[in-house]
Design a protein around this motif. Structure first.
Motif, PDB file in Angstrom:
ATOM      1  N   LEU A   1      38.873  39.940  49.190  1.00 14.81           N
ATOM      2  CA  LEU A   1      39.835  39.450  48.379  1.00 14.81           C
ATOM      3  C   LEU A   1      39.991  37.607  48.358  1.00 14.81           C
ATOM      4  CD1 LEU A   1      41.651  42.590  49.872  1.00 14.81           C
ATOM      5  CD2 LEU A   1      41.576  42.496  47.244  1.00 14.81           C
ATOM      6  N   ASN A   2      39.989  37.154  49.911  1.00 17.36           N
ATOM      7  CA  ASN A   2      40.011  35.889  49.551  1.00 17.36           C
ATOM      8  C   ASN A   2      41.514  35.556  48.835  1.00 17.36           C
ATOM      9  OD1 ASN A   2      37.164  35.619  50.521  1.00 17.36           O
ATOM     10  ND2 ASN A   2      36.444  34.725  48.214  1.00 17.36           N
ATOM     11  N   ASP A   3      42.345  34.956  47.911  1.00 17.44           N
ATOM     12  CA  ASP A   3      43.047  34.301  47.568  1.00 17.44           C
ATOM     13  C   ASP A   3      43.685  35.428  47.538  1.00 17.44           C
ATOM     14  OD1 ASP A   3      43.047  32.002  48.338  1.00 17.44           O
ATOM     15  OD2 ASP A   3      42.113  31.587  45.987  1.00 17.44           O
ATOM     16  N   MET A   4      43.267  36.307  46.528  1.00 16.20           N
ATOM     17  CA  MET A   4      43.480  38.371  45.931  1.00 16.20           C
ATOM     18  C   MET A   4      44.264  39.194  47.250  1.00 16.20           C
ATOM     19  SD  MET A   4      43.777  37.247  43.197  1.00 16.20           S
ATOM     20  CE  MET A   4      44.138  39.625  42.411  1.00 16.20           C
TER      21      MET A   4
ATOM     22  N   LEU B   1      44.902  38.015  37.073  1.00 22.53           N
ATOM     23  CA  LEU B   1      45.623  38.121  37.993  1.00 22.53           C
ATOM     24  C   LEU B   1      46.422  38.279  37.139  1.00 22.53           C
ATOM     25  CD1 LEU B   1      47.402  37.439  40.473  1.00 22.53           C
ATOM     26  CD2 LEU B   1      47.707  35.489  40.166  1.00 22.53           C
ATOM     27  N   PHE B   2      46.577  37.916  35.775  1.00 25.79           N
ATOM     28  CA  PHE B   2      47.649  38.370  34.544  1.00 25.79           C
ATOM     29  C   PHE B   2      47.552  40.162  34.823  1.00 25.79           C
ATOM     30  CE2 PHE B   2      47.522  33.833  33.006  1.00 25.79           C
ATOM     31  CZ  PHE B   2      48.008  32.965  34.254  1.00 25.79           C
ATOM     32  N   GLY B   3      46.419  40.687  34.505  1.00 28.14           N
ATOM     33  CA  GLY B   3      46.291  41.919  34.176  1.00 28.14           C
ATOM     34  C   GLY B   3      47.026  42.869  35.198  1.00 28.14           C
ATOM     35  N   LEU B   4      46.444  42.546  36.134  1.00 23.70           N
ATOM     36  CA  LEU B   4      47.028  43.107  37.508  1.00 23.70           C
ATOM     37  C   LEU B   4      48.966  43.066  37.748  1.00 23.70           C
ATOM     38  CD1 LEU B   4      45.900  43.854  40.289  1.00 23.70           C
ATOM     39  CD2 LEU B   4      46.901  41.680  41.418  1.00 23.70           C
TER      40      LEU B   4
ATOM     41  N   ASP C   1      35.819  36.946  31.329  1.00 22.80           N
ATOM     42  CA  ASP C   1      34.716  36.056  31.936  1.00 22.80           C
ATOM     43  C   ASP C   1      35.285  34.557  31.952  1.00 22.80           C
ATOM     44  OD1 ASP C   1      33.369  38.309  32.707  1.00 22.80           O
ATOM     45  OD2 ASP C   1      32.886  39.073  30.214  1.00 22.80           O
ATOM     46  N   GLN C   2      36.182  34.710  30.871  1.00 27.01           N
ATOM     47  CA  GLN C   2      36.864  33.562  30.065  1.00 27.01           C
ATOM     48  C   GLN C   2      37.668  31.820  30.959  1.00 27.01           C
ATOM     49  OE1 GLN C   2      38.784  33.157  26.577  1.00 27.01           O
ATOM     50  NE2 GLN C   2      36.962  34.451  25.587  1.00 27.01           N
ATOM     51  N   SER C   3      38.493  33.139  32.451  1.00 24.76           N
ATOM     52  CA  SER C   3      39.180  32.594  33.162  1.00 24.76           C
ATOM     53  C   SER C   3      39.721  34.028  34.000  1.00 24.76           C
ATOM     54  CB  SER C   3      40.124  31.699  32.083  1.00 24.76           C
ATOM     55  OG  SER C   3      41.215  31.603  33.499  1.00 24.76           O
ATOM     56  N   PRO C   4      39.324  33.402  35.850  1.00 24.99           N
ATOM     57  CA  PRO C   4      39.702  34.636  36.029  1.00 24.99           C
ATOM     58  C   PRO C   4      41.516  34.852  36.425  1.00 24.99           C
ATOM     59  CG  PRO C   4      39.392  32.195  37.177  1.00 24.99           C
ATOM     60  CD  PRO C   4      39.082  32.230  36.232  1.00 24.99           C
ATOM     61  N   ASN C   5      41.882  33.245  35.728  1.00 26.04           N
ATOM     62  CA  ASN C   5      43.065  33.552  35.756  1.00 26.04           C
ATOM     63  C   ASN C   5      43.690  34.952  34.956  1.00 26.04           C
ATOM     64  OD1 ASN C   5      43.656  31.496  37.714  1.00 26.04           O
ATOM     65  ND2 ASN C   5      43.961  30.331  35.813  1.00 26.04           N
TER      66      ASN C   5
ATOM     67  N   LEU D   1      44.354  41.516  28.670  1.00 25.93           N
ATOM     68  CA  LEU D   1      44.181  40.254  29.420  1.00 25.93           C
ATOM     69  C   LEU D   1      42.523  40.128  29.905  1.00 25.93           C
ATOM     70  CD1 LEU D   1      47.717  39.964  30.639  1.00 25.93           C
ATOM     71  CD2 LEU D   1      46.531  38.674  29.271  1.00 25.93           C
ATOM     72  N   LEU D   2      42.864  41.550  30.759  1.00 26.95           N
ATOM     73  CA  LEU D   2      41.234  42.240  31.950  1.00 26.95           C
ATOM     74  C   LEU D   2      39.555  42.043  30.107  1.00 26.95           C
ATOM     75  CD1 LEU D   2      42.273  45.060  34.576  1.00 26.95           C
ATOM     76  CD2 LEU D   2      42.321  42.931  34.825  1.00 26.95           C
TER      77      LEU D   2
END
Length: 226
Positions: A137-140, A88-91, A81-85, A76-77
């Protein structure tokens, strides 16, 4: 310390890691990165599953699931570059991996150990790290805090194995947990604080060492408890 099969695997594993370090930092070989990076955990998963048939089934399953979660996180990580989502999925995938490691390590928890001193050291480290990360961090913010707590729990669970397993197994797994924490710290600083020089190299080498030490440590436990 290493059996013949472990020495052979170690050479293969080192070769895979070196290939990943080259392909992951060079634009000329970037396409190979999509093969070499997953190959790191895939090789560990195959080797572990082949050599752990005599391990207690729950312990074997927890470690296997931790490696599968890590593999999912790695894949996932690669697409952040294709999507910041994807980050989060990788996390989440690595969060599950760490939880599986916690369950695995607690199978040999030494209930006589009081880990308060060790936990205080970890919390001081986490507080210092969070000081550098917080503004970026903001939303993260919440996901990262949860992730930090889980990886601190993983390191604590590894520490709690002391005295319940043989010394070699304890040292390998404990060092692996610390290297995992170091790798994630470098990744977090590079993403949320400031780009670090040779960050990809540092993240990957510490991550590979972490997973290798944990797997080898669990297998060393098994070999002394047949």
């Amino acid at each position: 310390m290493l059996s013949k099969s472990e020495k052979i695997f170690s050479l293969i594993f080192c070769t895979i890691v070196i290939i990943e370090l080259i392909t992951g930092t060079s634009q000329n070989y970037s396409s190979w990165h999509y093969i070499s990076k997953p190959a790191i955990v895939i090789s560990l998963l195959v080797f572990f599953w082949m050599k752990s048939k005599h391990i207690e089934s729950k312990l074997r399953s927890f470690v296997g699931l931790a490696l599968v979660g890590s593999l999912a996180g790695d894949i996932l990580l690669m697409f952040v570059d294709q999507s910041p989502n994807y980050f989060l999925f990788g996390l989440v995938a690595f969060l599950i991996a760490h939880i599986m490691y916690v369950f695995a390590f607690l199978k040999h928890r030494n209930k006589t150990i009081k880990p308060f001193g060790f936990i205080i050291i970890l919390l001081l480290y986490a507080t210092m790290l969070f000081y550098f990360l917080k503004d970026g961090l903001n939303d993260m913010l919440i996901p990262v805090i949860i992730y930090m707590l889980v990886i601190l729990s993983m390191s604590t669970a590894a520490f709690l194995r002391r005295g319940r397993v043989n010394k070699l197994s304890f040292i390998l797994v404990f060092l692996g947990a610390l290297f995992f924490m170091l790798s994630d710290s470098i990744l977090a600083l590079n993403k949320f604080y400031s780009p670090l020089t040779h960050a990809n190299f540092s993240i990957m080498i510490t991550y590979a060492i972490a997973q290798y030490l944990i797997v080898l440590g669990v297998l060393k436990l098994a070999k002394t408890s047949r």
